[in-house]
Scaffold this motif. Structure first.
Motif, short mmCIF file in Angstrom:
data_model
loop_
_atom_site.label_atom_id
_atom_site.label_comp_id
_atom_site.label_asym_id
_atom_site.label_seq_id
_atom_site.Cartn_x
_atom_site.Cartn_y
_atom_site.Cartn_z
N VAL A 137 107.91 63.42 -37.38
CA VAL A 137 108.92 64.16 -37.94
C VAL A 137 109.92 63.17 -38.17
N ILE A 138 110.20 62.42 -37.29
CA ILE A 138 111.17 61.29 -37.43
C ILE A 138 111.05 60.50 -38.78
N GLY A 139 109.73 60.13 -38.97
CA GLY A 139 109.50 59.22 -40.15
C GLY A 139 109.54 60.12 -41.44
N LEU A 140 109.42 61.36 -41.31
CA LEU A 140 109.61 62.19 -42.48
C LEU A 140 111.22 62.40 -42.75
N VAL A 141 111.96 62.47 -41.78
CA VAL A 141 113.41 62.71 -41.89
C VAL A 141 113.97 61.40 -42.25
N ALA A 142 113.27 60.01 -42.10
CA ALA A 142 113.78 58.72 -42.29
C ALA A 142 113.49 58.84 -43.91
N TYR A 143 112.31 59.14 -44.25
CA TYR A 143 111.99 59.06 -45.95
C TYR A 143 112.79 59.80 -46.43
N GLY A 144 113.06 61.28 -46.19
CA GLY A 144 114.00 62.08 -46.91
C GLY A 144 115.27 61.60 -47.11
N LEU A 145 116.18 60.98 -46.05
CA LEU A 145 117.05 60.28 -46.02
C LEU A 145 117.08 59.16 -47.05
N MET A 146 116.14 58.41 -47.14
CA MET A 146 116.06 57.02 -47.77
C MET A 146 115.65 57.61 -49.42
N PHE A 147 115.27 58.94 -49.61
CA PHE A 147 115.15 59.42 -50.87
C PHE A 147 116.59 59.70 -51.48
N LEU A 148 117.06 60.55 -50.44
CA LEU A 148 118.55 61.00 -50.89
C LEU A 148 119.70 60.02 -51.07
N ILE A 149 119.68 58.78 -50.32
CA ILE A 149 120.50 57.78 -50.53
C ILE A 149 120.10 56.91 -51.80
N LEU A 150 118.85 56.80 -52.11
CA LEU A 150 118.53 56.27 -53.43
C LEU A 150 118.86 57.03 -54.66
N ASN A 151 118.96 58.45 -54.53
CA ASN A 151 119.52 59.33 -55.52
C ASN A 151 120.81 59.36 -55.63
N PHE A 152 121.61 59.10 -54.80
CA PHE A 152 123.03 59.01 -54.42
C PHE A 152 123.71 57.61 -55.25
N ILE A 153 122.78 56.65 -54.91
CA ILE A 153 123.14 55.39 -55.24
C ILE A 153 123.09 55.12 -56.87
N ILE A 154 121.70 55.19 -57.23
CA ILE A 154 121.35 55.06 -58.60
C ILE A 154 122.16 55.88 -59.35
N PRO A 155 123.10 55.75 -60.39
CA PRO A 155 123.58 56.51 -61.29
C PRO A 155 122.54 57.68 -62.00
N GLY A 156 122.94 58.99 -61.88
CA GLY A 156 122.17 59.89 -62.73
C GLY A 156 120.77 60.12 -61.69
N GLY A 157 120.71 59.40 -60.63
CA GLY A 157 119.49 59.82 -59.97
C GLY A 157 118.33 58.95 -60.25
N ILE A 158 117.30 58.97 -59.69
CA ILE A 158 116.09 58.25 -59.85
C ILE A 158 115.30 58.86 -60.93
N PHE A 159 115.27 60.20 -61.03
CA PHE A 159 113.96 60.89 -61.92
C PHE A 159 114.70 61.40 -63.02
N THR A 160 115.89 60.89 -63.43
CA THR A 160 116.38 61.33 -64.76
C THR A 160 116.59 60.25 -65.68
N ASN A 161 116.47 60.63 -66.90
CA ASN A 161 116.57 59.61 -68.27
C ASN A 161 117.90 59.61 -68.87
N GLY A 162 118.72 59.39 -67.95
CA GLY A 162 120.24 59.52 -68.67
C GLY A 162 120.81 58.17 -68.50
#
Length: 131
Positions: A106-131
């Motif tokens: 569960v700790i690993g899942l939370v850490a991966y989720g936080l990493m995913f959210l941080i990447l979406n916040f840092i990268i302009p437009g998010g990871i999975f958008t083509n903008g």
């Protein structure tokens, strides 16, 4: 010990099956820079943008595979921890080990989720958008 061997064999089989899904299919191969590819496709007009090129497509594919892998391993880890806990019987140490294993998953899942959210916040437009 048998459970660990079974889990390792299942992980190897799953990895092999995933590899077979991405095996090069030359009949439906896309071209990128004159080279036939089976996973990445980039057209000549779109390949100049930073979000519409082969490297970006490979990054998105890698993140999707990692996310699926984390999910599969988390389910396997929780099942393993539950099996340890359920088979503990009169052994409190094994029950504690099973609960610790589930807690670590569960700790690993939370850490991966936080990493995913941080990447979406840092990268302009998010990871999975083509903008």
């Amino acid at each position: 010990m048998k459970i660990k061997q079974t889990m390792i064999a299942a992980a190897i089989a799953l990895t092999s099956a995933t590899g077979m899904l991405f095996y090069a299919n030359t009949a439906n191969a896309a071209t990128c820079g004159g080279v036939k590819t089976s996973i990445i496709s980039c057209s000549q007009g779109k390949g100049t943008s930073t979000t519409n090129n082969g490297v970006w497509g490979l990054l998105i594919l890698t993140l999707n595979i990692m996310t699926a892998g984390v999910g599969i391993l988390a389910v396997g880890g929780i099942a393993y921890g539950a099996a340890l806990y359920a088979s503990s019987g009169d052994k409190p140490e094994q029950a504690k080990q099973g609960m610790q294993f589930i807690k670590n998953v569960v700790i690993g899942l939370v850490a991966y989720g936080l990493m995913f959210l941080i990447l979406n916040f840092i990268i302009p437009g998010g990871i999975f958008t083509n903008g």
